[in-house]
Each structure stands twice: as structure tokens, then as C-alpha cells.
Motif scaffolding. Sequence first.
Motif, PDB file in Angstrom:
ATOM      1  N   TYR A   1     -12.585   5.805   1.080  1.00 56.93           N
ATOM      2  CA  TYR A   1     -11.714   4.694   1.393  1.00 56.93           C
ATOM      3  C   TYR A   1     -12.020   3.476   0.533  1.00 56.93           C
TER       4      TYR A   1
ATOM      5  N   LEU B   1      -0.167   5.250   0.366  1.00 56.70           N
ATOM      6  CA  LEU B   1      -1.568   5.308   0.754  1.00 56.70           C
ATOM      7  C   LEU B   1      -1.731   5.627   2.238  1.00 56.70           C
TER       8      LEU B   1
ATOM      9  N   VAL C   1      -4.081   5.254   5.616  1.00 56.37           N
ATOM     10  CA  VAL C   1      -4.888   4.159   6.152  1.00 56.37           C
ATOM     11  C   VAL C   1      -5.763   4.688   7.273  1.00 56.37           C
TER      12      VAL C   1
ATOM     13  N   THR D   1      -7.897   1.813   2.968  1.00 55.62           N
ATOM     14  CA  THR D   1      -6.905   2.727   2.418  1.00 55.62           C
ATOM     15  C   THR D   1      -7.558   3.897   1.704  1.00 55.62           C
TER      16      THR D   1
ATOM     17  N   THR E   1      -7.139   8.126  11.247  1.00 54.50           N
ATOM     18  CA  THR E   1      -6.490   7.947   9.961  1.00 54.50           C
ATOM     19  C   THR E   1      -5.075   8.481  10.038  1.00 54.50           C
TER      20      THR E   1
ATOM     21  N   TRP F   1       0.816  -1.194   0.000  1.00 63.19           N
ATOM     22  CA  TRP F   1       0.000   0.000   0.000  1.00 63.19           C
ATOM     23  C   TRP F   1       0.858   1.255   0.000  1.00 63.19           C
TER      24      TRP F   1
ATOM     25  N   TRP G   1       0.606   8.342   4.685  1.00 64.58           N
ATOM     26  CA  TRP G   1       1.703   7.434   4.392  1.00 64.58           C
ATOM     27  C   TRP G   1       2.951   7.796   5.207  1.00 64.58           C
TER      28      TRP G   1
END
Length: 121
Positions: A108, A31, A33, A97, A49, A28, A52
Motif C-alpha cells: 500500500y 486504485l 483502497v 491505496t 480492502t 485515485w 476500484w
Amino acid sequence: VQLQASGGGLVQAGDSLRLSCAPSGGTWRDLAVGWFRQAPGKEREFVATISWSGLSIYYGDFVKGRFTISRDNAKNTVYLQMNSLKPEDTAVYYCATTTAVTRMSYHYNDWGQGTQVTVSS
């Protein structure tokens, strides 16, 4: 990318749990998360949240310093440390993600199956 959330369980009020989220069969990179939760009969709720880089972090209003989101990109894992758990935290917790940090669940993707957290009083 399929995400796997783990670490849930049955705990007592005041206990702690650490949830983990990792991609299975992929990566990922770049990205953000997010963690969301859904209790029976309730709408999905934003929890936290992280970008990255880890430099942008947002929490749901209910968190009030009890939860901490973090990530270890070398291990391809995002964590949600939950302290001082309350019975109202009981829910299925999901990770997903997104391209940029946001509280909106419709931004997401790659929702996993979730992990059940049950807090007894």
C-alpha cells in the motif's frame, strides 16, 4: 495522492462509527483502497480492502461481520462502517491505496494521517 481519513471519535462499546477516506488534491482512479489500524504498542493490522470496482472485498479475520467497507467513486470516497464496536477496536485507523486488493500493508501507498477511534467499555 494524499489520503485523508476522518470520522473517528470516542464511543461506547456496542456503538457504531463510519469512517471516510478521500484523496486530497488528487484522484485515485483504478486504485484499490484498504483500511488498517494500529493500537499503541501493537503492529499495524489489516482491517479491510476494496477494489476500484467494489467487486473484490476482503476483511481481517477479527471483523466477523461487524465492519463493512464500501466506496462511492463519484464522491471519491471509501467508507468503513463499524458496528458493535468493542474496546479492543481502539486504534488509529489508516487508509491507503494499492493497485490490487491485498492484505499486505507493504503493498500500500499514500498513507494518510489516520483517525483515532476510541471505544470505552
